[in-house]
Motif scaffolding. Structure first.
Motif, mmCIF file in Angstrom:
data_model
loop_
_atom_site.group_PDB
_atom_site.id
_atom_site.type_symbol
_atom_site.label_atom_id
_atom_site.label_comp_id
_atom_site.label_asym_id
_atom_site.label_seq_id
_atom_site.Cartn_x
_atom_site.Cartn_y
_atom_site.Cartn_z
ATOM 1 N N ILE A 163 -6.850 6.392 -12.546
ATOM 2 C CA ILE A 163 -7.851 7.263 -11.922
ATOM 3 C C ILE A 163 -7.507 7.476 -10.449
ATOM 4 O O ILE A 163 -7.622 8.586 -9.914
ATOM 5 N N ALA A 164 -7.065 6.416 -9.775
ATOM 6 C CA ALA A 164 -6.669 6.551 -8.370
ATOM 7 C C ALA A 164 -5.485 7.495 -8.229
ATOM 8 O O ALA A 164 -5.451 8.340 -7.327
ATOM 9 N N ALA A 165 -4.492 7.365 -9.109
ATOM 10 C CA ALA A 165 -3.330 8.253 -9.052
ATOM 11 C C ALA A 165 -3.752 9.705 -9.250
ATOM 12 O O ALA A 165 -3.272 10.608 -8.541
ATOM 13 N N TRP A 166 -4.647 9.943 -10.191
ATOM 14 C CA TRP A 166 -5.181 11.300 -10.413
ATOM 15 C C TRP A 166 -5.904 11.794 -9.164
ATOM 16 O O TRP A 166 -5.731 12.942 -8.744
ATOM 17 N N THR A 167 -6.701 10.916 -8.564
ATOM 18 C CA THR A 167 -7.473 11.288 -7.372
ATOM 19 C C THR A 167 -6.548 11.673 -6.225
ATOM 20 O O THR A 167 -6.782 12.662 -5.520
ATOM 21 N N LEU A 168 -5.484 10.900 -6.008
ATOM 22 C CA LEU A 168 -4.535 11.235 -4.952
ATOM 23 C C LEU A 168 -3.902 12.595 -5.198
ATOM 24 O O LEU A 168 -3.714 13.385 -4.260
ATOM 25 N N ASP A 169 -3.590 12.893 -6.454
ATOM 26 C CA ASP A 169 -2.966 14.181 -6.776
ATOM 27 C C ASP A 169 -3.905 15.350 -6.505
ATOM 28 O O ASP A 169 -3.529 16.335 -5.856
ATOM 29 N N VAL A 170 -5.145 15.264 -7.015
ATOM 30 C CA VAL A 170 -6.043 16.424 -6.891
ATOM 31 C C VAL A 170 -6.526 16.607 -5.460
ATOM 32 O O VAL A 170 -6.698 17.748 -5.004
ATOM 33 N N THR A 171 -6.729 15.518 -4.720
ATOM 34 C CA THR A 171 -7.176 15.681 -3.340
ATOM 35 C C THR A 171 -6.046 16.178 -2.450
ATOM 36 O O THR A 171 -6.286 16.940 -1.508
ATOM 37 N N SER A 172 -4.816 15.785 -2.734
ATOM 38 C CA SER A 172 -3.678 16.315 -1.973
ATOM 39 C C SER A 172 -3.518 17.802 -2.225
ATOM 40 O O SER A 172 -3.284 18.591 -1.298
ATOM 41 N N VAL A 202 -2.242 9.114 2.094
ATOM 42 C CA VAL A 202 -2.212 9.186 0.635
ATOM 43 C C VAL A 202 -1.512 7.908 0.165
ATOM 44 O O VAL A 202 -0.285 7.833 0.126
ATOM 45 N N ARG A 203 -2.309 6.904 -0.147
ATOM 46 C CA ARG A 203 -1.748 5.596 -0.470
ATOM 47 C C ARG A 203 -2.545 4.935 -1.590
ATOM 48 O O ARG A 203 -3.754 5.154 -1.724
ATOM 49 N N VAL A 204 -1.874 4.099 -2.353
ATOM 50 C CA VAL A 204 -2.529 3.338 -3.404
ATOM 51 C C VAL A 204 -1.920 1.939 -3.461
ATOM 52 O O VAL A 204 -0.705 1.773 -3.252
ATOM 53 N N ALA A 205 -2.756 0.945 -3.686
ATOM 54 C CA ALA A 205 -2.264 -0.429 -3.809
ATOM 55 C C ALA A 205 -1.398 -0.559 -5.052
ATOM 56 O O ALA A 205 -1.709 0.001 -6.104
ATOM 57 N N PHE A 212 0.886 -1.168 0.000
ATOM 58 C CA PHE A 212 0.000 0.000 0.000
ATOM 59 C C PHE A 212 0.921 1.214 0.000
ATOM 60 O O PHE A 212 1.338 1.704 1.034
ATOM 61 N N VAL A 213 1.239 1.691 -1.181
ATOM 62 C CA VAL A 213 2.341 2.624 -1.378
ATOM 63 C C VAL A 213 1.889 4.062 -1.112
ATOM 64 O O VAL A 213 0.839 4.498 -1.590
ATOM 65 N N GLY A 214 2.714 4.801 -0.373
ATOM 66 C CA GLY A 214 2.415 6.208 -0.114
ATOM 67 C C GLY A 214 2.878 6.598 1.264
ATOM 68 O O GLY A 214 3.813 6.028 1.812
ATOM 69 N N GLU A 215 2.196 7.579 1.823
ATOM 70 C CA GLU A 215 2.591 8.080 3.140
ATOM 71 C C GLU A 215 1.359 8.521 3.904
ATOM 72 O O GLU A 215 0.286 8.743 3.346
ATOM 73 N N GLY A 216 1.519 8.639 5.214
ATOM 74 C CA GLY A 216 0.427 9.067 6.066
ATOM 75 C C GLY A 216 0.936 9.814 7.269
ATOM 76 O O GLY A 216 2.096 9.686 7.668
ATOM 77 N N ASP A 217 0.067 10.623 7.852
ATOM 78 C CA ASP A 217 0.389 11.373 9.059
ATOM 79 C C ASP A 217 0.030 10.510 10.264
ATOM 80 O O ASP A 217 -1.122 10.080 10.398
#
Length: 503
Positions: free
Chosen positions: A335-344, A269-272, A173-178
């Motif tokens: 689509i998930a990658a786009w979603t992570l970008d715009v929501t971040s 902010v993570r994606v499988a 589950f690639v990415g980062e979190g607070d």
């Protein structure tokens, strides 16, 4: 043998279950919780999700349960600054019957989906927890906490960001979190506040927001956490919520009662890394998590399910080869990658604006959050199109892979109708623009619905960018498969045959 086991009874799992059950696919939806979640959580359905759920027959029920226009009252350091309404003046058009988001709590969305699923003859199995599974080339065996076992052909994980299934598969589950909560949340009743308005207090001490829900006394609270004298976060409680209300609003008359959902929220902010392992698929928060800005969480999961449902159904019904299932990740992962970008980006804009008078959550609307401009131009199912297209159709030209617009048309008995009414269901639709397309609409396979468009007023031609006699093949999820000349019937049949080809 059960055909598909779905783990998780949130909007993603329920949409998938309805999409499969409508096709006659046997599904079992298992949910480890002993009762349905009482909290509001997600609170908007975007226009694309409304189109999806309308296709399942829920348009009127959803409209009765929510609201499409919600004013924002913005305050700074306790003082009223301004009012805004992001969808003010937005009205339905011939191509987009749902141009604005619908405000309603996730609990209502889930209830309506459960009711629809029951009409298809299936239900959610509560207190049914997956603890393990094994799979081979013939199927999947699901093992439950109570010792029970379910044999199925496929397993779909819709069990959230902490997904048991994803962890058992070992999919990163690639990415980062607070690690620290950045917001406390809850459902409360409020006395002393104007209803029908989303109240948003920003200021030097953070944010405090109360959003009402139509037809109920409940409000959703979101706020910067309270901290104690040592700077440690105070756990969410009704008492803490009341102190936060006094701190941010400066009002002694504002009274909060009946807190029924208490939670914290952290930025993740993570994606499988992949959405499929053999006969097991990931969807919704199990596959991607992202900031709340733009309200895309519930919506992205619903649209994952919509993409996967017709493909799984077609494979199980013998209308497509198993290779079709590879296109689920191919289309939805970007689509998930786009979603992570715009929501971040949206969350960053909101956080930057907290200390700016007049700022509200609408600054988090970075990019097109309606979902109407998102498509799959790069995928192999977009016939004859380049592979380097972006996820948004920014140039306004309709191409294979894009969402198919609505438009007025004629029904099967000559009565006035709409394209979305003709699309509804689990079939492909072949649109024939102009008299030259009529011969191509005859004698089609049973899972393809022909629709002749003489289009006297030109609305459908304009919506689709059609000038001459043309064929447009629309997928069961209402995305365009191909656009071809009216004489290219064999190209259409070849596309359909290729779906059922081995490999």
């Amino acid at each position: 043998m059960t055909t598909v086991v779905i783990v998780g009874a949130g909007p993603t799992g329920l949409t998938l279950a309805c999409g499969l059950a409508r096709q006659g696919v046997e599904v079992r939806v298992i949910e480890k919780a002993a009762a349905f979640h009482p909290g509001s959580r997600g609170k908007t359905l975007n226009p694309r999700s409304l189109e999806v759920l309308a296709d399942l027959g829920l348009a009127e029920r959803l409209a009765a349960a929510g609201r499409t226009h919600l004013p924002f009252h913005k305050y700074f350091a306790g003082e009223f600054v301004s009012e805004a309404e992001p969808f003010a003046g937005v009205r339905p058009t011939p191509t987009a019957p749902y141009p604005a988001s619908l405000w309603l709590p996730q609990t209502r969305v889930e209830r309506l989906l459960r009711e629809r699923l029951a009409e298809y003859g299936a239900k959610v199995e509560l207190a049914s927890e997956l603890v393990d599974f094994r799979q081979d080339g013939a199927g999947v065996e699901v093992r439950l906490a109570d010792g029970g076992r379910i044999a199925a052909e496929y397993l779909v994980a819709c069990d959230g960001g902490r997904s048991t299934v994803r962890k058992l598969l070992g999919i990163p589950f690639v990415g980062e979190g607070d690690p620290e909560p950045v917001m406390v949340c809850g459902d409360v009743e409020v006395e002393g506040l104007e209803p029908g308005v989303w109240h948003q207090w920003f200021g030097p001490q953070g944010v405090f927001m109360l959003c009402p829900f139509e037809g109920t006394r409940r409000w959703q609270l979101q706020a910067s956490p309270e901290t104690d004298a040592d700077g440690r976060m105070v756990a969410p409680s009704l008492e803490s919520f009341q102190r936060l209300a006094a701190l941010h609003t400066g009002r002694a008359d504002l009274r909060l009662t009946e807190a029924t959902w208490l939670s914290t929220w952290r930025v993740n902010v993570r994606v499988a890394e992949r959405y499929r392992e053999g006969r097991v698929f990931l969807a919704g928060d199990c596959a991607h998590v992202h900031p709340t800005a733009g309200g895309l969480g519930m919506n992205t999961g619903i649209q994952d399910a919509w993409n996967l449902a017709w493909k799984l159904g077609y494979v199980l019904r013998g209308l497509a080869a198993p290779a079709l299932l590879d296109t689920y990740q191919e289309e939805r992962l970007p689509i998930a990658a786009w979603t992570l970008d715009v929501t971040s980006a949206g969350m960053a804009a909101v956080m930057d604006g907290i200390r700016t008078p007049g700022t509200g959550v609408e600054v988090g609307r970075v990019g097109d959050l309606t979902g109407l401009a998102l498509g799959y131009r790069w995928g192999r199912l977009a016939a004859g199109r380049p592979a380097d297209e972006g996820v948004e159709s920014a140039d306004g030209l309709l191409r294979a892979g894009d969402r198919a617009p609505d438009a007025p048309c004629t029904g099967p008995d000559g009565e006035p109708a709409r394209l979305f009414e003709r699309f509804a269901g689990d079939h492909f639709t072949l649109l024939g623009f102009g008299p030259g397309a009529r011969p191509a609409l005859a004698g089609l396979p049973g899972h393809v619905r022909p629709v002749q468009l003489d289009d006297s007023d030109g609305t459908a031609r304009e919506a689709y960018g059609i000038t001459g006699d043309t064929l447009v093949l629309v997928r069961p999820d209402n995305h365009i498969a191909l656009i071809a000349p009216a004489t290219a019937r064999e190209e259409v049949l070849g596309y359909l045959t290729a779906l059922n080809a081995a490999g």
